[in-house]
Design an enzyme around this catalytic site. Structure first.
Site, mmCIF file in Angstrom:
data_model
loop_
_atom_site.group_PDB
_atom_site.id
_atom_site.type_symbol
_atom_site.label_atom_id
_atom_site.label_comp_id
_atom_site.label_asym_id
_atom_site.label_seq_id
_atom_site.Cartn_x
_atom_site.Cartn_y
_atom_site.Cartn_z
ATOM 1 N N GLY A 1 0.807 -1.218 0.000
ATOM 2 C CA GLY A 1 0.000 0.000 0.000
ATOM 3 C C GLY A 1 0.838 1.265 0.000
ATOM 4 N N ALA A 2 1.832 1.308 0.883
ATOM 5 C CA ALA A 2 2.641 2.516 1.016
ATOM 6 C C ALA A 2 3.833 2.202 1.908
ATOM 7 C CB ALA A 2 1.817 3.637 1.640
ATOM 8 N N GLU B 1 6.661 4.001 4.813
ATOM 9 C CA GLU B 1 6.834 5.123 5.740
ATOM 10 C C GLU B 1 8.241 5.713 5.789
ATOM 11 O OE1 GLU B 1 6.246 1.853 6.697
ATOM 12 O OE2 GLU B 1 7.417 1.335 8.469
ATOM 13 N N HIS C 1 -1.784 6.011 8.589
ATOM 14 C CA HIS C 1 -0.928 4.891 9.024
ATOM 15 C C HIS C 1 0.551 5.234 8.796
ATOM 16 C CE1 HIS C 1 -0.055 0.528 9.623
ATOM 17 N NE2 HIS C 1 0.951 0.799 8.812
ATOM 18 N N GLU C 2 0.868 5.677 7.586
ATOM 19 C CA GLU C 2 2.287 5.960 7.295
ATOM 20 C C GLU C 2 2.766 7.138 8.129
ATOM 21 O OE1 GLU C 2 3.550 3.548 5.751
ATOM 22 O OE2 GLU C 2 1.624 2.786 5.028
ATOM 23 N N GLU D 1 3.936 -2.490 13.404
ATOM 24 C CA GLU D 1 2.754 -2.598 12.540
ATOM 25 C C GLU D 1 1.460 -2.754 13.343
ATOM 26 O OE1 GLU D 1 2.911 -1.573 9.776
ATOM 27 O OE2 GLU D 1 4.982 -1.854 9.105
HETATM 28 N N1 HT7 Z 1 5.913 -0.842 6.474
HETATM 29 C C1 HT7 Z 1 5.474 -0.970 5.127
HETATM 30 C C2 HT7 Z 1 5.792 -2.327 4.618
HETATM 31 C C3 HT7 Z 1 5.989 -2.398 3.144
HETATM 32 C C4 HT7 Z 1 6.564 -3.494 2.500
HETATM 33 C C5 HT7 Z 1 7.024 -4.687 2.967
HETATM 34 C C6 HT7 Z 1 7.513 -5.604 2.036
HETATM 35 C C7 HT7 Z 1 7.536 -5.329 0.689
HETATM 36 C C8 HT7 Z 1 7.057 -4.115 0.235
HETATM 37 C C9 HT7 Z 1 6.550 -3.207 1.152
HETATM 38 N N2 HT7 Z 1 6.020 -1.978 0.968
HETATM 39 C C10 HT7 Z 1 5.703 -1.499 2.196
HETATM 40 C C11 HT7 Z 1 4.044 -0.698 4.941
HETATM 41 C C12 HT7 Z 1 3.314 -0.309 6.162
HETATM 42 O O1 HT7 Z 1 2.929 -1.148 6.937
HETATM 43 O O2 HT7 Z 1 3.146 0.841 6.419
HETATM 44 ZN ZN ZN Z 2 2.732 -0.091 8.631
#
Ligand code: HT7
Ligand code: ZN
Length: 862
Positions: free
Chosen positions: A259-260, A262, A295-296, A318
């Site tokens: 999704g995104a 941080e 969240h981010e 998380e």
């Molecule tokens: N902490 C981020 C985790 C994430 C991620 C992990 C594995 C591969 C690609 C990824 N893109 C983002 C996302 C979050 O929990 O905010």
């Molecule tokens: Zn996260």
């Protein structure tokens, strides 16, 4: 691939106080010079070797303290360098081809721009480095590249300097004052424009906030920027957390695995969670943008200022951050509906995980590939576990606990145990036994029975935690349950208590407030457990109509439906079940105390996936298997019965909702109930539904109404279906996110020819296997469509297995996520189980399977 164990954690023998990176950027060739100041870590076992992780990269040169050296060696993908002294400067040059990076981990090209994804282990695809979250370093980065191609050069922290090279290239230097692990590093270079708006923090710091997108997307970024500002204020007010840089950049990219991300001061986002306007995004999309932006942002404290010691502690950041974003969205949009949505997600994604071969505790003990552990268990169950601490402590004391956590561990790489101890000390809780939630997998089952004794009630609660892979025996958990005892005869609701179950079986006594008691339990879903209670149908109907806790009301209605549908799907008689549900629905439709947002929730029947879980393992002997075909048929029958039984009320509701304008505060609720009315009409009177949906589609001034109508049409065999699908495609051609919806609508549809349709869509000119959003829009949707995925001849299973095999060499992380639907084979009736297992075996036999897919397939077959 080796198994990594949590118990084997050792601190890294070297510290890296500073890291200087120079990037000479190019889509096909990027050259990176990394200069690391290293010194011995006094808290670790000493070593005369420095192991720097790599993944698919080679060193062009290595120098130590300014001298070229060649006594280093490669140990698998890692570079190992002998180092005798206490402190050195190590410089390494690597070259990579971002355009060839189809895994989308490390530095990669997307739509002509360059961007990075380093969590969890992507940084090692850029340069050699101790790529682990407990090695914190201060970064200075110089980027240079062709100005026309990359007019915008972004990195973490603050821009320190910039200039032109005089040869068509330009450069920028960035400095991030906050020490960080390599997984939070980010860089973006591209032709981008920003929607900018300052935010002034509580202590008066002016923060420049930018949402960077392609020029054509700029008009769809206001909601993201406003959500960011709201998140910043909320975190100050609710958790006392203030932002700590002068700049906050968010960049939207269209090729992204999750999704995104941080990254410190430079979040990289999937476009799906940035872009929204009423013509192209549904109300749900707006909510998702707000939730992910929050969240981010919240990770800046729960993740960045305090990070994880190792990846086994992933839920530390998380789970806590999901809880923070859930509480934020509750405050923005209303607690009851948001809680129901979150529980629905937990039940759809986490409960099946906890009941299957991939079950693991929120703090896993081992893994082969960490990317496989970004799961609903670590995220959503992790959030529930912290929510329980909050319920037991109360809001104020919980805040004392989190304050202490932030104060104690700021600047550190911490553990889940550090978090629990801070909550214990700050909130004044004893969490000794509660810690089992971190180590035991599986969803506990709580049985409820009661007896009336004089003017009191004795409630017996017993718990059972099911065996999960590697954990045959379980100990009793701490399960806090908010409950109340109502009086059915008096139609009154009782006072709320909190029962904290700590033993295998325990009795709780409360005074009665009236005759004919009915227990309302796990109100607000205080604990992530399955409650088993044998309530008479009348009692459930009473709770559905009268419970003062909105979640408990929803739950009673769901239970009524689950009981009936599982019985019907199992060929048992559920006499009066359907009629009771029709009446309960009628009451919901007529209830003037409900707003439409809540009414819309209550109108949703349990999903087929949830029913699958409820059916599997139920029955007198507890060995029943799920039958997806029977579940689907029973659910459709019930929808039809409600649709025809409540036709008048549903029509009246639709007519009323249709009058509500888009911007009216009641607009969202109105759109939600309209979509539900169409769903029931489609089951009871398809011709009428087609007409209504086509009309709604044609008159829609927003995506929620348009998509809701098309979703229903896509499942019908009616001329309106093809016309509106073609119109939708033409109208939104070129808008990737909306074309994703077009794929999803068809892959999710109830149409009998859905498999052939998905096969055809995979050949469509707009389908590409290289874009994760597009792959998910077609195949993840299909895997979540029980009618298609569970087709009796196994064609659905074959399609998903074929996809996994094709996608694995391109993007293993995304491929591995498709394994879990096949992994449910043990809980399904034998014919389908054999077909699913055979597909898993076919995948397992393939050559050169990635670590990601290998791990998921082998666990699923174990
Ligand atoms: N902490 C981020 C985790 C994430 C991620 C992990 C594995 C591969 C690609 C990824 N893109 C983002 C996302 C979050 O929990 O905010
Ligand atoms: Zn996260």
């Amino acid at each position: 691939p080796p198994v990594i164990h949590r118990e084997d954690y050792r601190p890294f023998p070297w510290r890296v106080p500073t890291t200087d990176l120079a990037f000479e950027l190019g889509i096909e060739k990027t050259r990176i010079t990394a200069t690391l100041a290293v010194e011995r870590n006094p808290d670790a076992e000493p070593s005369d070797r420095l192991r720097l992780n790599g993944d698919g990269i080679t060193a062009q040169s290595v120098t130590v303290d300014g001298e070229a050296v060649n006594d280093w060696e490669m140990d698998g993908p890692d570079l190992v360098l002998p180092l005798a002294g206490d402190a050195h400067t190590v410089e390494i040059v690597t070259e990579i081809d971002p355009s060839a990076n189809t895994q989308l981990m490390g530095l990669y090209a997307s739509n002509g721009m360059l961007c990075t994804q380093c969590e969890a282990e992507g940084f090692r695809r850029i340069t050699f480095f101790p790529d682990r979250p407990d090695v914190l370093s201060t970064y200075r980065v110089r980027m240079s590249g062709p100005k026309e191609q990359f007019p915008i050069l972004l990195c973490n922290g603050n821009r320190a300097a910039e200039g032109e090279n005089g040869d068509g290239t330009h450069w920028a230097e960035w400095h991030d004052p906050w020490p960080k692990p390599s997984y939070l590093f980010a860089l973006v270079a591209g032709d981008l424009v920003a929607n900018s708006g300052d935010f002034t923090t509580v202590s008066g710091r002016r923060v420049e906030c930018n949402i960077w997108v392609r020029r054509e997307d700029l008009a769809r970024t206001d909601h993201a920027l406003e959500s960011l500002h709201r998140s910043m204020r909320w975190d100050e007010e609710t958790f006392g957390r203030e932002y700590d840089l002068d700049l906050y950049n968010i960049v939207a990219v269209s090729d992204f695995n999750m999704g995104a991300m941080e990254n410190k001061g430079l979040n990289v986002f999937n476009t799906k969670y940035v872009l929204a306007d009423k013509d192209t995004a549904t109300d749900g999309d707006f909510d998702a943008v707000e939730g992910v932006i929050a969240h981010e942002y919240f990770h800046n404290w729960s993740g960045n200022r305090i990070t994880c010691r190792d990846w086994f502690q992933l839920s530390l950041k998380e789970g806590f951050t999901v809880l923070r974003d859930q509480l934020f969205s509750q405050d923005m949009r209303g607690e009851a509906v948001k809680r129901i949505e979150d529980v629905r997600i937990l039940r759809a994604a986490q409960f099946p995980e906890d009941a299957g071969p991939l079950a693991h505790p929120i703090r896993p003990d081992s893994y082969r590939e960490i990317s496989n552990f970004y799961t609903a268990t670590v995220y959503n169950k992790g959030a529930e576990v912290i929510r329980m601490m909050r319920s037991m402590a109360g809001e104020e004391r919980f805040r004392k606990g989190t304050d202490l956590y932030f104060e104690r561990h700021d600047g550190e790489a911490a553990t889940c145990e550090d978090f629990v101890r801070a909550i214990e000390d700050g909130a004044g809780l004893d969490l000794t036994q509660f810690r089992l939630w971190y180590s035991q997998a599986g969803t506990p089952r709580v049985r409820v029975s009661h007896e009336v004794a004089g003017d009191g009630i004795r409630i017996t609660l017993s718990q059972q935690v099911p065996a999960t892979p590697g954990q045959a025996k379980k100990q009793p958990m701490v399960i806090p349950l908010r409950l109340a005892v109502h009086s059915k005869a008096n139609e009154t609701t009782g006072t709320e208590h909190i029962a904290v179950l700590t033993e295998a079986e325990q009795v709780f006594e409360y005074p009665l407030t009236g005759p004919d008691p009915v227990i309302s339990i796990n109100r607000g879903f205080t604990a992530p457990v399955i409650v088993e209670r044998e309530l008479a149908r009348d009692d459930l109907v009473f709770l559905a109509a009268h419970d003062d806790d909105p979640f408990a009301r929803y739950e009673a209605l769901q239970e009524l439906a689950v009981d009936h549908l599982v019985a019907a799907a199992s060929g048992e008689t559920s006499e009066g079940g359907e009629a009771a549900l029709v009446e309960a629905f009628r009451a919901i439709l007529a209830d003037g105390t409900l707003d439409d947002a809540m009414r819309g929730e209550l109108m949703m029947l349990p999903s087929e996936t949830y029913l699958f879980e409820a059916m599997a393992g139920s029955g007198a002997t507890g060995t029943r298997k799920a039958d997806p075909g029977a579940i689907h048929a029973a659910r459709e029958r019930l929808k039809a019965a409600i649709g025809s039984g409540c036709a008048e009320e549903l029509d009246a509701l639709y007519d009323r909702a249709e009058e509500v304008a888009f911007d009216d505060p009641a607009g969202r609720g109105a759109r939600k109930v309209k979509a539900q009315v169409l769903v029931y009409a489609a089951a009871s009177d398809p011709a009428k539904a087609a007409e209504m949906a086509a009309r709604q589609y044609d008159r829609a001034d927003n995506m929620t109404d348009r998509q809701g109508a098309l979703m229903v049409l896509a499942g019908l065999e009616a001329p309106e279906r093809e016309e509106r699908l073609a119109d939708f495609y033409d109208r939104y051609r070129g808008n990737d996110l909306v074309i994703d919806k077009w794929f999803t609508l068809q892959a999710l549809s109830l149409h009998p020819q859905v498999i052939a349709q998905v096969e055809a869509l995979a050949q469509h000119r707009d389908f590409t296997i290289r874009n994760p959003n597009r792959v998910r829009s077609l195949y993840m949707a299909f895997a979540g469509n029980p009618q298609g995925f569970h087709a009796q001849d196994g064609a659905g299973y074959r399609m998903i297995a074929d996809l996994i095999l094709k996608l694995d060499p391109i993007n293993p992380q995304t491929a591995a996520r498709f394994v879990s639907p096949l992994g449910r084979w043990r809980r399904i009736e034998p014919k389908r189980a054999a077909l699913m297992k055979a597909e898993l075996e076919r995948i397992a036999e393939a050559d050169n399977l990635s670590r990601d897919t290998y791990e998921q397939v082998s666990r699923s077959l174990d």
